[in-house]
Design a protein around this motif. Structure first.
Motif, PDB file in Angstrom:
ATOM      1  N   GLY A 141       0.715  -1.197   0.061  1.00 45.21           N
ATOM      2  CA  GLY A 141      -0.087  -0.010   0.266  1.00 45.21           C
ATOM      3  C   GLY A 141       0.793   1.251   0.065  1.00 45.21           C
ATOM      4  O   GLY A 141       0.250   2.382   0.576  1.00 45.21           O
ATOM      5  N   PHE A 142       2.130   1.105  -0.354  1.00 46.26           N
ATOM      6  CA  PHE A 142       3.000   2.280  -0.784  1.00 46.26           C
ATOM      7  C   PHE A 142       2.984   3.239  -1.899  1.00 46.26           C
ATOM      8  O   PHE A 142       3.799   4.203  -2.005  1.00 46.26           O
ATOM      9  N   GLU A 143       2.176   2.727  -2.822  1.00 47.00           N
ATOM     10  CA  GLU A 143       2.126   3.353  -4.087  1.00 47.00           C
ATOM     11  C   GLU A 143       1.879   4.803  -4.233  1.00 47.00           C
ATOM     12  O   GLU A 143       1.838   5.742  -4.932  1.00 47.00           O
ATOM     13  N   SER A 144       0.964   5.147  -3.157  1.00 47.50           N
ATOM     14  CA  SER A 144       0.402   6.482  -3.252  1.00 47.50           C
ATOM     15  C   SER A 144       1.396   7.507  -2.627  1.00 47.50           C
ATOM     16  O   SER A 144       1.259   8.490  -2.952  1.00 47.50           O
ATOM     17  N   ASN A 145       2.438   7.008  -2.016  1.00 46.51           N
ATOM     18  CA  ASN A 145       3.207   7.606  -1.114  1.00 46.51           C
ATOM     19  C   ASN A 145       3.991   8.611  -2.397  1.00 46.51           C
ATOM     20  O   ASN A 145       4.552   7.888  -2.995  1.00 46.51           O
ATOM     21  N   THR A 146       4.180   9.980  -1.949  1.00 43.96           N
ATOM     22  CA  THR A 146       4.741  10.752  -3.014  1.00 43.96           C
ATOM     23  C   THR A 146       6.170  10.158  -3.530  1.00 43.96           C
ATOM     24  O   THR A 146       6.746  10.175  -4.664  1.00 43.96           O
ATOM     25  N   PHE A 147       7.003  10.079  -2.379  1.00 42.31           N
ATOM     26  CA  PHE A 147       8.382   9.746  -2.414  1.00 42.31           C
ATOM     27  C   PHE A 147       8.631   8.314  -3.258  1.00 42.31           C
ATOM     28  O   PHE A 147       9.447   8.246  -4.148  1.00 42.31           O
ATOM     29  N   VAL A 148       7.626   7.415  -2.717  1.00 40.15           N
ATOM     30  CA  VAL A 148       7.929   6.017  -3.451  1.00 40.15           C
ATOM     31  C   VAL A 148       7.376   6.138  -4.782  1.00 40.15           C
ATOM     32  O   VAL A 148       7.999   5.454  -5.777  1.00 40.15           O
ATOM     33  N   ARG A 149       6.368   6.962  -5.064  1.00 47.81           N
ATOM     34  CA  ARG A 149       5.881   6.984  -6.606  1.00 47.81           C
ATOM     35  C   ARG A 149       6.807   7.630  -7.417  1.00 47.81           C
ATOM     36  O   ARG A 149       6.892   7.241  -8.633  1.00 47.81           O
ATOM     37  N   ASN A 150       7.143   8.776  -6.997  1.00 53.42           N
ATOM     38  CA  ASN A 150       8.212   9.426  -7.801  1.00 53.42           C
ATOM     39  C   ASN A 150       9.376   8.605  -8.287  1.00 53.42           C
ATOM     40  O   ASN A 150       9.993   8.653  -9.466  1.00 53.42           O
ATOM     41  N   THR A 151      10.103   7.740  -7.158  1.00 56.50           N
ATOM     42  CA  THR A 151      11.183   7.034  -7.471  1.00 56.50           C
ATOM     43  C   THR A 151      10.719   5.830  -8.582  1.00 56.50           C
ATOM     44  O   THR A 151      11.427   5.499  -9.306  1.00 56.50           O
ATOM     45  N   LEU A 152       9.604   5.174  -8.223  1.00 54.70           N
ATOM     46  CA  LEU A 152       8.996   4.352  -9.463  1.00 54.70           C
ATOM     47  C   LEU A 152       8.895   4.861 -10.781  1.00 54.70           C
ATOM     48  O   LEU A 152       9.275   4.325 -11.742  1.00 54.70           O
TER      49      LEU A 152
END
Length: 543
Positions: A141-152
């Motif tokens: 459930g971390f895909e919506s986290n901005t930091f994680v999403r930007n890295t992806l």
């Protein structure tokens, strides 16, 4: 079941112990103090020690790993700090290994863990591993986290999976400048500058990274007019911006523009770095501008306070050697504190191509004495020296040394040097036998080298053979026919020479017309001559 750790211990520490650790020496002193008080008894101090060694002190990440292995129960903040330091280190695979250890020990990653390990996958271009991590991000459930999403987005865009990156970008409710820049960079790197430019123009806020991305994209495509337009518009510039433009002009052969850009950079107060100087030295090498190269050398000495690294040293040696100043190349070589195999190759090759055969061999012997392992490039220089000096026996010796002692299989350049050496020495029969026993297919350069040797030695019979092999590979090079014609002419066989000329006509092979260096219609040349005469007249120097 994955064990969750107390969130409180993952918060940033509040003390300033890590700020005392500015060098590895001070780090060791703090480490010793902690050991005296019980190494594992103060978790907060351990976190700071790990942060200092893994992140704050450049080049201390190996020390951080040694410390980490001594901690009996690392908390999540410590794991994440190690992931961060490893991901940005010269060996990012360690971050992948640490993440695998976390999973084996049932340590639950959080929204700080994934960006670091995904960044490592990006640097390693490990697409499959990155996809697996993306799956874990979704499940937790971390895909919506901005930091994680930007890295992806950055990972998928960098690895060429632009569809996935675009889908993540389009799914963002709020897109920050990092997301815009990551996607724009992905399209630009893949050459889709049209899409990249539309994204760039639509960006609500542009940071310097996005400007540099677009400028670099145009530079790589050789579209220097577009790159210059953006360069002139960018609100602020850093050394990356200047380097992109300088490198672009060099790649396009615009050496004068590159030098002018460098002067503009200095006037703007921007400090050049190693990348800047490497590009400019390349321009000097390619253009033969020795005087400019000497000024670049002075600038390097000024910037580096008299001490520069191996890359710049190698580039200076190469520049001086190719611009005709082997003495200056030797001076740079002797002044370098650290050398690598490329350093030796540059000086060996420079000496060889300047005809200093004995100095080349002496340098090669010294290279081996100092335990540097020669490679295939080294032996090209050595064989060129033997060829130019007519050292046939030595050439055979070094050719065999390359194969037998260093297990280097000769490539077409090595074979070409040997053929040239034998041909120059007049050993045409041996040269032809050597070519027939080559372990790789002779290319047109090999046969043309032999044909040229036949021309010099006046050997019509072998010249016909070499020419026949050459024409079987290519039939439209006028120079190949001219060489054979010259063989006949050299021996007075004018009928043969005429037949070759007729064959050229039958095959519609045209010899490029010769030109005078002075062309009356060349306005630039005439202007140069006129200006030069004016300068001579002004100084009362007879022309």
């Amino acid at each position: 079941m994955i064990r969750k750790q107390n969130n409180s211990i993952t918060r940033p520490y509040r003390s300033k112990l890590w700020q005392q650790c500015t060098t590895i020496q001070s780090l060791k002193q703090v480490h010793a103090s902690i050991i005296i008080n019980g190494f594992n008894s103060n978790p907060s101090a351990l976190r700071e020690l790990i942060y200092a060694s893994a992140v704050a002190i450049t080049g201390a990440v190996n020390y951080a790993h040694q410390l980490f292995e001594q901690i009996t129960e690392p908390d999540l903040f410590t794991w994440n700090t190690m992931l961060r330091g490893s991901a940005q280190s010269p060996n990012p695979i360690r971050a992948i290994s640490l993440f695998a250890q976390m999973e084996r020990r049932l340590i639950g990653p959080d929204n700080f863990s994934f960006p670091f390990v995904i960044k490592a996958c990006t640097r390693l271009s490990w697409v499959q591993m990155g996809r697996t991590l993306h799956g874990k991000v979704v499940r937790l459930g971390f895909e919506s986290n901005t930091f994680v999403r930007n890295t992806l987005i950055h990972f998928h865009a960098n690895c060429g999976e632009l569809g996935v990156a675009r889908s993540l970008f389009d799914g963002c409710e709020e897109r920050d400048v990092v997301a815009w820049s990551a996607l724009t960079a992905g399209y630009a790197r893949r050459g889709e500058l049209g899409v990249a430019r539309r994204l760039f123009d639509e960006m609500p806020v542009k940071d310097l990274v996005s400007w540099n991305v677009m400028i670099t994209g145009y530079v790589k495509r050789g579209e220097m007019v577009c790159a210059r337009e953006l360069f002139d518009e960018v609100p602020e510039r850093d050394v990356v911006t200047w380097n992109a433009m300088i490198a672009g002009y060099v790649l396009c052969g615009g050496y004068q523009e590159a030098f002018e850009m460098f002067e503009e950079m200095r006037r703007a107060g921007e400090r050049p770095d190693e990348v800047t100087m490497l590009s400019l030295l390349s321009a000097c090498t390619d253009s033969g501008a020795l005087d400019v190269g000497q000024r670049m050398h002075s600038s390097i000495m000024e910037i580096s306070s008299g001490s520069f690294g191996t890359l710049l040293g190698n580039a200076l040696i190469d520049m001086y050697a190719k611009c005709g100043s082997i003495e200056k190349a030797l001076e740079v070589f002797r002044g370098m504190r650290e050398k690598d195999v490329s350093t030796w190759n540059s000086i060996v090759g420079g000496l060889a191509y300047h005809g200093h055969a004995k100095a080349t061999i002496d340098m090669f012997v010294e290279m081996r004495r100092q335990k540097f392992r020669p490679n295939e490039i080294t032996f090209v220089g050595v064989l060129v020296a033997c060829s130019h000096a007519g050292m046939v026996a030595d050439g055979h010796k070094y050719f065999d040394l390359m194969r037998n002692e260093y297990s280097i299989e000769p490539n077409i350049k090595h074979y070409g040097c040997m053929v040239d050496m034998l041909g120059r020495a007049g050993l045409l029969d041996e040269a032809f036998k050597f070519v027939e026993t080559m372990e790789i297919e002779p290319n047109p350069i090999i046969w043309r080298t032999l044909l040229g040797a036949c021309t010099i030695q006046g050997n019509v019979e072998l010249g016909r053979i070499a020419n026949g092999r050459l024409l079987a590979m290519r039939r439209d090079e006028s120079g190949d026919y001219v060489l054979l014609s010259n063989v006949y002419a050299f021996t007075g066989e004018w009928d043969g020479s005429e037949k070759v000329r007729k064959l050229m006509d039958d095959r519609m092979v045209r010899k490029e017309a010769g030109r005078s260096i002075i062309d009356a219609n060349n306005k630039e040349l005439m202007k140069f001559l006129f200006d030069s005469k004016q300068k001579l007249d002004a100084r009362n120097i007879p022309s």
